[in-house]
Design an enzyme around this catalytic site. Structure first.
Site, short mmCIF file in Angstrom:
data_model
loop_
_atom_site.label_atom_id
_atom_site.label_comp_id
_atom_site.label_asym_id
_atom_site.label_seq_id
_atom_site.Cartn_x
_atom_site.Cartn_y
_atom_site.Cartn_z
N GLU A 35 13.88 50.26 45.46
CA GLU A 35 13.50 51.29 46.29
C GLU A 35 14.45 52.09 47.09
OE1 GLU A 35 10.42 53.24 46.69
OE2 GLU A 35 11.59 54.48 48.10
N GLY A 40 6.01 51.33 50.05
CA GLY A 40 4.85 52.15 49.92
C GLY A 40 4.82 53.53 49.44
N CYS A 43 2.64 57.61 49.62
CA CYS A 43 1.38 57.34 49.90
C CYS A 43 1.43 56.63 51.54
CB CYS A 43 0.71 56.37 48.96
SG CYS A 43 -0.97 55.74 49.41
N LYS A 52 -4.14 60.52 57.10
CA LYS A 52 -5.79 60.04 57.60
C LYS A 52 -5.55 59.67 58.89
CE LYS A 52 -6.46 61.53 53.65
NZ LYS A 52 -5.67 61.92 52.80
N GLY A 185 -5.15 73.84 48.94
CA GLY A 185 -5.78 72.80 48.11
C GLY A 185 -5.88 71.58 49.14
N TYR A 186 -5.55 70.48 48.57
CA TYR A 186 -5.89 69.15 49.12
C TYR A 186 -5.20 69.24 50.63
CZ TYR A 186 -7.91 66.24 45.31
OH TYR A 186 -8.52 65.73 44.73
N HIS A 444 -31.12 50.91 54.33
CA HIS A 444 -31.37 51.90 55.17
C HIS A 444 -31.04 51.79 56.43
CE1 HIS A 444 -34.15 54.85 57.05
NE2 HIS A 444 -34.60 54.09 57.75
P1 FAD Z 1 5.13 57.73 45.14
O1 FAD Z 1 4.24 57.21 46.10
O2 FAD Z 1 5.83 59.05 45.16
O3 FAD Z 1 6.46 56.55 45.31
C1 FAD Z 1 7.56 56.79 44.57
C2 FAD Z 1 8.80 55.95 45.31
O4 FAD Z 1 9.84 55.94 44.29
C3 FAD Z 1 9.08 56.66 46.67
O5 FAD Z 1 9.24 55.55 47.52
C4 FAD Z 1 10.79 56.74 46.25
O6 FAD Z 1 11.60 56.83 47.44
C5 FAD Z 1 10.98 56.12 45.18
N1 FAD Z 1 12.15 56.57 44.25
C6 FAD Z 1 12.13 57.78 43.46
N2 FAD Z 1 13.38 57.75 42.99
C7 FAD Z 1 13.88 56.56 43.03
C8 FAD Z 1 15.05 56.30 42.48
N3 FAD Z 1 16.02 56.95 41.65
N4 FAD Z 1 15.60 54.90 42.99
C9 FAD Z 1 14.77 54.08 43.85
N5 FAD Z 1 13.57 54.62 44.34
C10 FAD Z 1 13.27 55.92 44.04
N6 FAD Z 1 -3.53 60.40 47.31
C11 FAD Z 1 -4.93 59.72 47.35
O7 FAD Z 1 -5.18 59.00 46.44
N7 FAD Z 1 -5.31 59.82 48.31
C12 FAD Z 1 -5.06 60.58 49.52
O8 FAD Z 1 -5.82 60.40 50.51
C13 FAD Z 1 -3.55 61.22 49.45
N8 FAD Z 1 -3.41 61.79 50.50
C14 FAD Z 1 -1.96 62.39 50.37
C15 FAD Z 1 -1.68 63.08 51.34
C16 FAD Z 1 -0.32 63.77 51.30
C17 FAD Z 1 -0.01 64.47 52.57
C18 FAD Z 1 0.61 63.63 50.21
C19 FAD Z 1 1.96 64.03 50.23
C20 FAD Z 1 -0.12 62.72 49.15
C21 FAD Z 1 -1.17 62.30 49.05
N9 FAD Z 1 -1.91 61.62 48.27
C22 FAD Z 1 -3.17 61.03 48.18
C23 FAD Z 1 -1.16 61.49 46.87
C24 FAD Z 1 -0.34 59.99 46.65
O9 FAD Z 1 0.44 59.99 48.00
C25 FAD Z 1 0.21 59.83 45.39
O10 FAD Z 1 -0.59 60.06 44.42
C26 FAD Z 1 0.94 58.32 45.29
O11 FAD Z 1 1.82 58.04 46.53
C27 FAD Z 1 1.50 58.53 44.07
O12 FAD Z 1 2.04 57.04 43.87
P2 FAD Z 1 3.60 56.51 43.04
O13 FAD Z 1 3.58 55.25 43.06
O14 FAD Z 1 3.46 57.45 41.68
O15 FAD Z 1 4.58 57.54 43.76
P1 NAD Z 2 -2.88 71.30 45.64
O1 NAD Z 2 -2.69 71.36 43.96
O2 NAD Z 2 -4.31 70.42 45.93
O3 NAD Z 2 -3.27 72.82 46.06
C1 NAD Z 2 -2.34 73.58 46.05
C2 NAD Z 2 -2.97 74.92 46.37
O4 NAD Z 2 -1.90 76.08 46.42
C3 NAD Z 2 -3.91 75.48 45.27
O5 NAD Z 2 -5.11 75.88 45.55
C4 NAD Z 2 -2.92 76.40 44.38
O6 NAD Z 2 -3.87 77.56 44.01
C5 NAD Z 2 -2.23 77.00 45.85
N1 NAD Z 2 -0.96 77.86 45.46
C6 NAD Z 2 -0.08 77.61 44.43
N2 NAD Z 2 0.67 78.39 44.61
C7 NAD Z 2 0.70 79.25 45.81
C8 NAD Z 2 1.20 80.42 46.18
N3 NAD Z 2 2.28 80.81 45.91
N4 NAD Z 2 0.71 80.73 47.45
C9 NAD Z 2 -0.54 80.51 47.72
N5 NAD Z 2 -1.17 79.36 47.27
C10 NAD Z 2 -0.80 78.94 46.16
O7 NAD Z 2 -1.51 70.64 46.06
P2 NAD Z 2 -1.30 69.95 47.61
O8 NAD Z 2 -2.23 70.31 48.43
O9 NAD Z 2 0.13 70.26 47.71
O10 NAD Z 2 -1.21 68.47 47.00
C11 NAD Z 2 -0.71 67.96 46.20
C12 NAD Z 2 -1.29 66.83 45.31
O11 NAD Z 2 -1.29 65.51 46.39
C13 NAD Z 2 -2.70 67.05 45.01
O12 NAD Z 2 -2.73 67.82 43.90
C14 NAD Z 2 -3.18 65.72 45.05
O13 NAD Z 2 -2.93 65.14 43.67
C15 NAD Z 2 -2.70 65.00 46.02
N6 NAD Z 2 -3.16 64.75 47.40
C16 NAD Z 2 -4.35 64.15 47.21
C17 NAD Z 2 -5.08 63.70 48.48
C18 NAD Z 2 -6.36 63.02 48.46
O14 NAD Z 2 -6.63 62.32 47.32
N7 NAD Z 2 -7.21 63.25 49.60
C19 NAD Z 2 -4.76 64.33 49.53
C20 NAD Z 2 -3.70 65.30 49.58
C21 NAD Z 2 -2.72 65.20 48.36
#
Ligand code: FAD
Ligand code: NAD
Length: 465
Positions: A35, A40, A43, A52, A185-186, A444
């Site tokens: 890493e 972690g 996420c 959250k 979006g999200y 309930h």
């Molecule tokens: P990541 O979590 O992205 O982890 C990849 C890891 O690889 C990183 O730690 C990085 O440092 C490491 N890495 C990369 N390249 C290298 C390298 N060359 N050498 C060593 N290490 C490396 N998903 C949900 O399901 N629920 C949610 O509520 C939710 N909320 C989110 C809110 C936000 C603000 C964001 C940004 C994302 C959210 N997501 C949510 C999406 C979720 O975070 C990702 O889907 C998830 O983290 C993906 O897991 P992963 O293991 O694929 O990669």
């Molecule tokens: P998203 O794909 O959810 O939303 C991006 C939004 O930006 C879309 O509605 C799209 O139409 C809009 N958009 C794209 N280009 C634009 C532009 N030039 N101008 C204005 N609007 C534009 O992406 P995100 O919110 O960045 O989140 C990324 C990913 O992270 C999500 O797709 C999801 O997989 C993950 N995520 C999940 C959760 C969750 O599970 N609760 C929370 C946060 C993030």
């Protein structure tokens, strides 16, 4: 530095990578995880968990602020709240720190060796890791790529100064007075809602005709309504165009093609995430792609033998629980178990206010797949528990095949409905029929009773509507 040889090497310790490594360790595989950042991944450090935490803090603040208006129907009064956002962020960082330590501890317990540094493929069996003390070479029989995703940067709104990504938004030292959010979006809506509750004047600029285009329109309506109540301005079919030279005004082209200037202290760009396919030597091993993502099969195998890929780097939905499920499966495959991806459903939740949950097919998606369907929808305004939570919006909806009543999809919108995702996923994964859901005794008073009522409604005999 002495070379390491192992059975399994995992690159990236996000939810995909660390779960894969823990399971591999439990199965007795000699496993190493590399890493570059903190255990972690996205996420735990800058994604699911910290967002959250801030959403929860915003809810608490809003509750007190509402009581301070003197309009609380509960008879609660309070004086106007204040927030020390640095302290809020420090509290959030404390949670992240505890979870970082938790993941490290679990890896250790499973006898996984952790290497801190950036990994780069030399060939299909060898990876060099740039560590603080030099290059560590690791040879492995199987390698899992779990490098995750990163925020998409708009060329005309590069991150820096007032333009921030979700990572920046989760580490601010004060609540911005005016926040422009590009992308509804999200992330834009989860964090946009939180900052609106914390007192920011929020404007969301969304390119599509409606916010949260990935969810069906009926589910999103209560969210759009509540955003308006919170004073959030939503511009749809609008395009961000760039920044003023001072960095305090976002230029937007609205739906009518007119230029609008949005004064903003911070501009949060949340227009999606891109898979991390750079920086680790993809060019050395030349794996097949599926668009921007790495191509995988139903066992998460890439186009090169012995190399697997999991999580966000492999495609949509980019969700932590998909990454974890893939990680667990790949560990078992490497250990020789017969496994392939056979999941019926990956639930999705959006933690807006109200929350959205979608598992399986919506009515439109089910019809589009050529099926005859039945569906039942139960309004949470008729649910006693929802009333006690001061929540009168939202519904639970069950979609099933018309012929044999097998449940195809369950969706909900409402306060706190995220916790129902477990029941929705379980019903679909177990192949439940409407009759199974309707015949299950639901405790309930809970909002979960809405699921039973929706199934009863689909069967034509709902009891409480
Ligand atoms: P990541 O979590 O992205 O982890 C990849 C890891 O690889 C990183 O730690 C990085 O440092 C490491 N890495 C990369 N390249 C290298 C390298 N060359 N050498 C060593 N290490 C490396 N998903 C949900 O399901 N629920 C949610 O509520 C939710 N909320 C989110 C809110 C936000 C603000 C964001 C940004 C994302 C959210 N997501 C949510 C999406 C979720 O975070 C990702 O889907 C998830 O983290 C993906 O897991 P992963 O293991 O694929 O990669
Ligand atoms: P998203 O794909 O959810 O939303 C991006 C939004 O930006 C879309 O509605 C799209 O139409 C809009 N958009 C794209 N280009 C634009 C532009 N030039 N101008 C204005 N609007 C534009 O992406 P995100 O919110 O960045 O989140 C990324 C990913 O992270 C999500 O797709 C999801 O997989 C993950 N995520 C999940 C959760 C969750 O599970 N609760 C929370 C946060 C993030």
């Amino acid at each position: 530095m002495k070379e390491i040889s192992c059975k399994l090497l995992v690159i990236g310790s996000g939810p995909g990578g660390y779960v894969c490594a823990i399971r591999a360790g439990q199965l007795g595989l000699d496993t190493v995880i590399v890493e570059a950042g903190r255990p972690g991944g996205t996420c735990l450090n800058v994604g699911c968990i910290p967002s959250k935490a801030i959403i929860h803090a915003a809810e608490q603040f809003e509750t007190v602020a509402h009581a301070a208006t003197g309009r609380s129907a509960l008879g609660i009064s309070a004086s106007a709240p204040a927030i020390d956002f640095r302290a809020t962020v420090a509290w959030k960082d404390g949670i992240v720190g505890r979870l970082n330590a938790g993941v490290s501890g679990l890896l250790k317990k499973a006898k996984v060796k952790s290497v801190l540094g950036r990994a780069r493929f030399r060939d299909g069996k060898t990876v060099d890791v740039e560590t603080e003390t030099g290059i560590q070479t690791i040879r492995a029989e199987a390698i899992v790529i779990a490098t995750g995703s990163a925020p998409v940067e708009l060329p005309f709104l590069p991150f820096g100064g007032s333009v921030i990504s979700s990572t920046g938004a989760l580490a601010l030292d004060a609540v911005p007075a005016r926040l422009a959010v590009v992308g509804g979006g999200y992330i834009g809506l989860e964090l946009g809602t939180a900052f609106a509750k914390l007192g920011s004047k929020v404007t969301v600029v969304e390119a599509e005709a409606r916010i949260l285009p990935q969810y069906d329109a009926d589910l999103v309506k209560p969210v759009a309504r509540h955003l308006a109540e919170l004073g959030v301005t939503v511009m749809t079919e609008a395009k961000a165009k760039g920044l003023s030279s001072k960095g305090d005004t976002l230029k937007v082209e609205d739906a009518g093609g007119r230029e609008v200037k949005l004064a903003a202290d911070r501009i949060l760009v949340t227009v999606g995430r891109r898979p991390v396919t750079d920086g680790w030597g993809l060019e050395e091993i030349d794996l097949d792609r599926d668009g921007r993502f790495l191509r995988i099969d139903d066992q998460c195998r890439t186009s090169m033998r012995g190399i697997y890929a999991i999580g966000d780097v492999t495609g949509e939905p980019m969700l932590a629980h998909r990454a974890m499920a893939q990680g667990e499966m790949v560990a078992e495959i490497v250990a020789g178990h017969r496994r392939s991806w056979d999941k019926r459903v990956i639930p999705a939740i959006c933690f807006t206010d109200p929350e959205l949950v979608s598992a399986g097919l919506s009515p439109d998606e089910a019809r589009a797949s050529g099926r005859e369907i039945k569906f039942g929808q139960f309004p949470l305004s008729a649910n006693g528990r929802a009333m006690t939570l001061e929540s009168d919006t939202g519904f639970v909806r069950v979609v099933a095949r018309a012929d044999n009543h097998v449940v195809l999809g369950i969706q909900a919108v409402g306060r706190g409905v995220s916790e129902m995702a477990a029941a929705f996923g379980l019903a679909i994964e177990m192949g439940a029929r409407l009759e199974d859901v309707a015949a299950t005794v639901h405790a309930h008073p809970t909002q979960g009773e809405g699921l039973q009522e929706a199934a009863l409604k689909a069967l034509g005999h709902a009891l409480h509507i």
